[in-house]
Design a protein around this motif. Structure first.
Motif, PDB file in Angstrom:
ATOM      1  N   LEU A  60      23.957  58.375  75.418  1.00  0.00           N
ATOM      2  CA  LEU A  60      24.383  57.158  76.124  1.00  0.00           C
ATOM      3  C   LEU A  60      23.505  56.818  77.303  1.00  0.00           C
ATOM      4  N   GLN A  61      23.226  55.312  77.229  1.00  0.00           N
ATOM      5  CA  GLN A  61      22.267  54.883  77.907  1.00  0.00           C
ATOM      6  C   GLN A  61      22.584  53.673  78.329  1.00  0.00           C
ATOM      7  N   ASN A  62      22.529  53.181  79.684  1.00  0.00           N
ATOM      8  CA  ASN A  62      22.714  51.906  80.498  1.00  0.00           C
ATOM      9  C   ASN A  62      21.250  51.240  80.518  1.00  0.00           C
ATOM     10  N   ALA A  63      21.030  49.797  80.121  1.00  0.00           N
ATOM     11  CA  ALA A  63      19.979  49.204  80.313  1.00  0.00           C
ATOM     12  C   ALA A  63      18.740  49.773  79.439  1.00  0.00           C
ATOM     13  N   GLY A  64      17.551  49.348  79.925  1.00  0.00           N
ATOM     14  CA  GLY A  64      16.454  49.928  79.206  1.00  0.00           C
ATOM     15  C   GLY A  64      16.053  48.904  78.044  1.00  0.00           C
ATOM     16  N   ASN A  65      16.311  47.583  78.354  1.00  0.00           N
ATOM     17  CA  ASN A  65      15.851  46.510  77.480  1.00  0.00           C
ATOM     18  C   ASN A  65      16.699  46.882  76.147  1.00  0.00           C
ATOM     19  N   GLY A 213      11.891  47.777  84.456  1.00  0.00           N
ATOM     20  CA  GLY A 213      13.398  48.079  84.653  1.00  0.00           C
ATOM     21  C   GLY A 213      13.778  49.358  84.723  1.00  0.00           C
ATOM     22  N   LEU A 214      14.759  49.567  85.093  1.00  0.00           N
ATOM     23  CA  LEU A 214      15.293  51.077  85.541  1.00  0.00           C
ATOM     24  C   LEU A 214      16.657  51.218  84.556  1.00  0.00           C
ATOM     25  N   SER A 215      16.594  52.329  84.027  1.00  0.00           N
ATOM     26  CA  SER A 215      17.794  52.733  83.150  1.00  0.00           C
ATOM     27  C   SER A 215      18.411  53.967  83.420  1.00  0.00           C
ATOM     28  N   ILE A 216      19.421  54.430  83.256  1.00  0.00           N
ATOM     29  CA  ILE A 216      20.012  55.723  83.402  1.00  0.00           C
ATOM     30  C   ILE A 216      20.990  56.254  82.041  1.00  0.00           C
ATOM     31  N   GLY A 217      20.970  57.393  81.825  1.00  0.00           N
ATOM     32  CA  GLY A 217      21.628  57.923  80.868  1.00  0.00           C
ATOM     33  C   GLY A 217      22.144  59.414  80.739  1.00  0.00           C
ATOM     34  N   VAL A 218      22.879  59.675  79.859  1.00  0.00           N
ATOM     35  CA  VAL A 218      23.251  61.060  79.586  1.00  0.00           C
ATOM     36  C   VAL A 218      23.149  61.572  78.007  1.00  0.00           C
ATOM     37  N   LYS A 219      22.397  62.574  77.906  1.00  0.00           N
ATOM     38  CA  LYS A 219      22.101  63.301  76.502  1.00  0.00           C
ATOM     39  C   LYS A 219      22.924  64.596  76.299  1.00  0.00           C
ATOM     40  N   VAL A 220      23.737  64.715  75.372  1.00  0.00           N
ATOM     41  CA  VAL A 220      24.316  65.946  74.995  1.00  0.00           C
ATOM     42  C   VAL A 220      23.851  66.515  73.654  1.00  0.00           C
ATOM     43  N   VAL A 221      23.281  67.824  73.699  1.00  0.00           N
ATOM     44  CA  VAL A 221      22.713  68.652  72.652  1.00  0.00           C
ATOM     45  C   VAL A 221      23.735  69.350  72.041  1.00  0.00           C
ATOM     46  N   VAL A 222      24.182  69.266  70.782  1.00  0.00           N
ATOM     47  CA  VAL A 222      25.138  69.990  70.102  1.00  0.00           C
ATOM     48  C   VAL A 222      24.742  71.040  69.314  1.00  0.00           C
ATOM     49  N   LEU A 223      23.336  70.945  68.657  1.00  0.00           N
ATOM     50  CA  LEU A 223      22.881  71.835  67.793  1.00  0.00           C
ATOM     51  C   LEU A 223      21.386  72.414  68.209  1.00  0.00           C
TER      52      LEU A 223
END
Length: 223
Positions: A60-65, A213-223
């Motif tokens: 899930l990420q915000n911005a970043g073009n 440009g600045l973007s922020i996000g979260v990554k969830v690794v499930v496997l």
């Protein structure tokens, strides 16, 4: 003595009959075993191939073009999981335009190293990314329409943007048996696209900091 010789002949004859009767069966059994092994190898290969297509992470990420907000799936691979391929779908509100738009992005990440503080916390001090983004809508085109002067846009499409980014991540390692995921990463990226970089080198009033440009996000690794 004649009786003993006769009995020995009978034993030898029976032994030969046993070999003649059961030796072909043992050969067939070995051939079946070899064939079964080849089949199992082929099945296991197909299973590994299809298993490799299962996404290992969600982003899930915000911005970043890529839009106001983007979400998608990804895969990590390499000896240390240092490579990632992600596919994201984004949303651009209509703002001053007549319609909102959807975006699609294919992204490749490289994480050269990771610093572990303990079993639960790690830092990935460098993430380098390249990605291609497209915007859905008739307002955007792949080749310049005839209504514009020749080479007005310098052969750059308004439908596709090539982007580069650098960033960092903080990784929280979790117990997958308890939380149903292996880790959660918080990250930020500083990015730019081909259109902005071209404008910088054309000698316009745009500065280096204007194209970032600045973007922020979260990554969830499930496997």
């Amino acid at each position: 003595s004649h009786g003993k010789a006769t009995a020995m002949k009978r034993c030898i004859f029976r032994f030969l009959l046993f070999i003649i009767a059961f030796f072909p069966l043992s050969v067939y059994a070995q051939e079946d075993s070899v064939a079964l092994t080849k089949f199992d190898r082929r099945v296991n290969h197909l299973r590994r191939y299809w298993a490799s297509l299962i996404p290992t992470q969600f982003v899930l990420q915000n911005a970043g073009n890529m839009g106001l907000i983007s979400t998608g799936i990804g895969w990590q691979y390499g000896k240390r999981g240092q490579w990632e391929t992600q596919i994201l779908w984004g949303y651009i509100p209509k703002y001053n335009s007549t319609n909102a738009h959807l975006t699609n992005t294919v992204k490749e990440n490289y994480i050269p190293w990771s610093i572990s503080f303990n079993d639960y916390l790690a830092l990935e001090p460098l993430e380098a990314s390249i990605y291609l983004n497209t915007v859905y809508g008739h307002e955007f085109w792949k080749s310049q329409p005839q209504r514009y002067p020749d080479k007005y846009y310098q052969a750059l499409s308004t439908k596709f943007r090539f982007n580069v980014a650098l960033g960092q991540r903080v990784v929280f390692n979790l117990n997958p048996e308890k939380y149903h995921c292996r880790s959660i990463s918080l990250f930020y990226e500083v990015s730019s696209c081909d259109l902005y970089i071209r404008s910088l080198f054309q000698g316009t009033d745009i500065s280096f900091w204007d194209i970032l440009g600045l973007s922020i996000g979260v990554k969830v690794v499930v496997l």
